[in-house]
Scaffold this motif. Structure first.
Motif, PDB file in Angstrom:
ATOM      1  N   ASP A 195       0.865  -1.063  -0.009  1.00 20.48           N
ATOM      2  CA  ASP A 195      -0.003   0.036  -0.041  1.00 20.48           C
ATOM      3  C   ASP A 195       0.959   1.292   0.172  1.00 20.48           C
ATOM      4  OD1 ASP A 195      -2.277   1.551   0.029  1.00 20.48           O
ATOM      5  OD2 ASP A 195      -3.111   0.801   1.945  1.00 20.48           O
ATOM      6  N   ASP A 196       0.356   2.519  -0.357  1.00 16.90           N
ATOM      7  CA  ASP A 196       1.238   3.595  -0.493  1.00 16.90           C
ATOM      8  C   ASP A 196       1.657   3.995   1.003  1.00 16.90           C
ATOM      9  OD1 ASP A 196       2.420   6.065  -1.033  1.00 16.90           O
ATOM     10  OD2 ASP A 196       0.340   7.249  -0.791  1.00 16.90           O
ATOM     11  N   PRO A 197       2.899   3.875   1.084  1.00 18.33           N
ATOM     12  CA  PRO A 197       3.341   4.472   2.735  1.00 18.33           C
ATOM     13  C   PRO A 197       2.878   5.825   3.069  1.00 18.33           C
ATOM     14  CG  PRO A 197       5.004   3.493   1.178  1.00 18.33           C
ATOM     15  CD  PRO A 197       3.979   3.809   0.340  1.00 18.33           C
ATOM     16  N   HIS A 229       6.597  -5.849   9.127  1.00 18.39           N
ATOM     17  CA  HIS A 229       6.473  -6.004   7.597  1.00 18.39           C
ATOM     18  C   HIS A 229       6.891  -7.458   7.280  1.00 18.39           C
ATOM     19  CE1 HIS A 229       7.672  -4.004   3.615  1.00 18.39           C
ATOM     20  NE2 HIS A 229       6.586  -4.935   3.623  1.00 18.39           N
ATOM     21  N   VAL A 230       5.851  -8.029   6.865  1.00 17.38           N
ATOM     22  CA  VAL A 230       6.026  -9.640   6.648  1.00 17.38           C
ATOM     23  C   VAL A 230       6.295  -9.930   5.102  1.00 17.38           C
ATOM     24  CG1 VAL A 230       5.222 -12.091   6.761  1.00 17.38           C
ATOM     25  CG2 VAL A 230       4.622 -10.343   8.715  1.00 17.38           C
ATOM     26  N   LEU A 231       7.303 -10.199   4.739  1.00 18.46           N
ATOM     27  CA  LEU A 231       7.527 -10.690   3.282  1.00 18.46           C
ATOM     28  C   LEU A 231       8.369 -11.991   3.210  1.00 18.46           C
ATOM     29  CD1 LEU A 231       9.049  -7.021   2.048  1.00 18.46           C
ATOM     30  CD2 LEU A 231       6.802  -7.906   1.406  1.00 18.46           C
ATOM     31  N   ARG A 280      15.376  -2.220  -6.829  1.00 16.01           N
ATOM     32  CA  ARG A 280      15.274  -0.969  -6.570  1.00 16.01           C
ATOM     33  C   ARG A 280      14.121  -0.747  -6.162  1.00 16.01           C
ATOM     34  NH1 ARG A 280      18.480  -0.348 -11.275  1.00 16.01           N
ATOM     35  NH2 ARG A 280      16.560   0.308 -12.356  1.00 16.01           N
ATOM     36  N   ALA A 281      12.898  -1.204  -6.677  1.00 16.83           N
ATOM     37  CA  ALA A 281      11.678  -0.728  -6.167  1.00 16.83           C
ATOM     38  C   ALA A 281      11.487  -1.210  -4.867  1.00 16.83           C
ATOM     39  CB  ALA A 281      10.621  -1.140  -7.426  1.00 16.83           C
ATOM     40  N   ILE A 289      10.724  -0.466   1.063  1.00 17.55           N
ATOM     41  CA  ILE A 289      10.867  -0.579   2.433  1.00 17.55           C
ATOM     42  C   ILE A 289      11.783   0.537   3.021  1.00 17.55           C
ATOM     43  CG2 ILE A 289      12.546  -2.113   3.790  1.00 17.55           C
ATOM     44  CD1 ILE A 289      12.208  -4.329   1.828  1.00 17.55           C
ATOM     45  N   SER A 290      12.696   1.296   2.293  1.00 17.26           N
ATOM     46  CA  SER A 290      13.276   2.259   2.991  1.00 17.26           C
ATOM     47  C   SER A 290      12.151   3.534   3.110  1.00 17.26           C
ATOM     48  CB  SER A 290      14.308   2.928   2.207  1.00 17.26           C
ATOM     49  OG  SER A 290      14.916   3.996   2.261  1.00 17.26           O
ATOM     50  N   GLY A 291      11.095   3.692   2.322  1.00 14.45           N
ATOM     51  CA  GLY A 291      10.018   4.780   2.463  1.00 14.45           C
ATOM     52  C   GLY A 291       9.336   4.374   3.910  1.00 14.45           C
ATOM     53  N   LEU A 292       9.139   2.908   3.962  1.00 14.37           N
ATOM     54  CA  LEU A 292       8.345   2.724   5.221  1.00 14.37           C
ATOM     55  C   LEU A 292       9.127   3.033   6.554  1.00 14.37           C
ATOM     56  CD1 LEU A 292       6.574  -0.599   4.076  1.00 14.37           C
ATOM     57  CD2 LEU A 292       5.293   1.446   4.689  1.00 14.37           C
TER      58      LEU A 292
END
Length: 293
Positions: A193-195, A216-218, A255-256, A261-264
Motif C-alpha cells: 500500500d502507499d506508505p 512487515h512480513v515478506l 530498486r523498487a 521498504i526504505s520509505g516505510l
C-alpha cells in the motif's frame, strides 16, 4: 491457559514463549513501561503526592495528619496499575496468501506471531484485541483478557483465509473509532500500500498517544526476485498477468522493493513508530528477540 491444541499456538510454542515473558512489556516500553497508571484509590495503589484541597474534592481523601501539622487541607493522591491494551491488526488480503514454498504463507507466519503475542499479553494479565482486515474490517475482537477470549482469537486465526485486495490505510481509518482506550498497536502486514497513505491513517492513533509497531512480513522471493528465466507473474489481488524474463526485471525490481521498504522505515523513524522487516524464512520468535533488544 490455552491447553487445547491450536494450529497457531502449539504446546511446543507455549513452552518456548516462556522465555519471552517480558516481550509484551517491551512493546510498550518508552510509552507505558508495560503498565500505565491512573490516579485512583483502592487496592494495589501507591502513594503519588499531596495536593491542596479544593471545593468539590472528596473529603474522604483528606490527610488529617497533614492538616494537624499545617492547619491546611491536603489530599493524598495515589497511582493504581491498570491493564495494558494491545491491539493487533492482521492483514489478511489476497497477497498475504503468497509463498512460493506452499502450503506455508505470509498469512500463516503472521498468524503464528499474532497468536503468540495474544497469548503473552493475556498471560501477563493484560488485554488484547484483534482485527482481521483486507480492504475492510472482516472480523473484530474487542479487548479481552480471559482464556475464553484467547481461544476465540485462536479459533478465528485458524478459520481465517486470504481475502480481497489490500488497503491497510483504509482499514486503519475505519478501525480507529472502535478502539476506546489508547494502547499499543501492532500492525502485521506485507504493506503493499502507499506508505504515505498508511502513515496518514496512523496519524489519529499517534496523536491520541498509541505506541505503534509495524511488522512487515515478506517472503525472501519478494525481497529479492529469484532467477527463474521466462516466467508468468500473476497479481494475486487483481489477477493481472505479466510474462517477462527475470533477468530483465531483477535490477528494477530490487530498486523498487528497496525504495518501498526504505520509505516505510524512514516515515516510521520520523513519526516515532517501530518498524521491523520480518522475512518468512526466519522464525517469528526473532520478532520477540527484536522487541527484547
Amino acid at each position: 491457559m490455552a491447553t487445547a491444541q491450536h494450529k497457531y499456538l502449539r504446546p511446543e510454542d507455549i513452552r518456548q514463549l516462556a522465555s519471552y515473558e517480558f516481550a509484551a512489556k517491551a512493546l510498550a516500553e518508552g510509552y507505558l513501561s508495560g503498565r500505565h497508571r491512573s490516579r485512583a484509590r483502592g487496592a494495589s495503589t501507591e502513594f503519588h503526592e499531596y495536593r491542596q484541597f479544593v471545593a468539590g474534592d472528596d473529603r474522604a481523601l483528606i490527610d488529617w495528619r497533614a492538616f494537624a501539622r499545617s492547619d491546611r487541607l491536603y489530599l493524598r493522591t495515589f497511582e493504581q496499575e491498570t491493564n495494558l491494551e494491545c491491539h493487533i491488526f492482521l492483514d489478511s488480503s489476497a497477497s498475504m496468501g503468497f509463498d512460493p514454498k506452499a502450503p506455508s504463507t505470509k498469512l500463516d507466519y503472521a498468524s503464528f506471531f499474532a497468536a503468540a503475542l495474544s497469548y503473552l499479553v493475556i498471560h501477563r494479565g493484560d488485554r488484547v484485541s484483534l482485527q482481521i482486515f483486507d480492504q475492510r474490517i472482516r472480523e473484530f475482537f474487542p479487548p479481552g483478557g480471559t482464556t475464553r477470549h484467547l481461544h476465540g482469537i485462536l479459533g478465528a486465526l485458524e478459520k481465517n483465509r486470504p481475502g480481497e485486495a489490500t488497503s491497510a490505510a483504509e482499514a486503519l481509518k475505519r478501525s480507529f473509532p472502535l478502539l476506546r482506550r489508547r494502547g499499543t498497536l501492532v500492525v502485521i502486514s506485507d504493506f503493499f500500500d502507499d506508505p504515505a497513505a498508511i502513515f496518514s491513517a496512523l496519524s489519529p492513533y499517534l496523536h491520541r498517544g498509541f505506541k505503534v509497531h509495524l511488522v512487515h512480513v515478506l517472503t525472501p522471493a519478494e525481497i529479492k526476485l529469484p532467477p527463474r528465466g521466462l516466467a508468468t507473474f500473476v497479481d494475486m489481488e487483481s489477477g493481472e498477468r505479466l510474462v517477462a524474463h527475470t533477468d530483465n526485471l531483477e535490477a528494477a525490481y530490487r530498486r523498487a522493493m528497496a525504495d518501498h521498504i526504505s520509505g516505510l522505515r524512514t516515515l516510521a523513524h520520523r513519526r516515532g513508530v517501530s518498524y521491523l522487516l520480518a522475512p518468512t524464512d526466519t522464525s517469528y520468535f526473532a520478532i520477540f528477540d527484536h522487541l527484547m533488544r
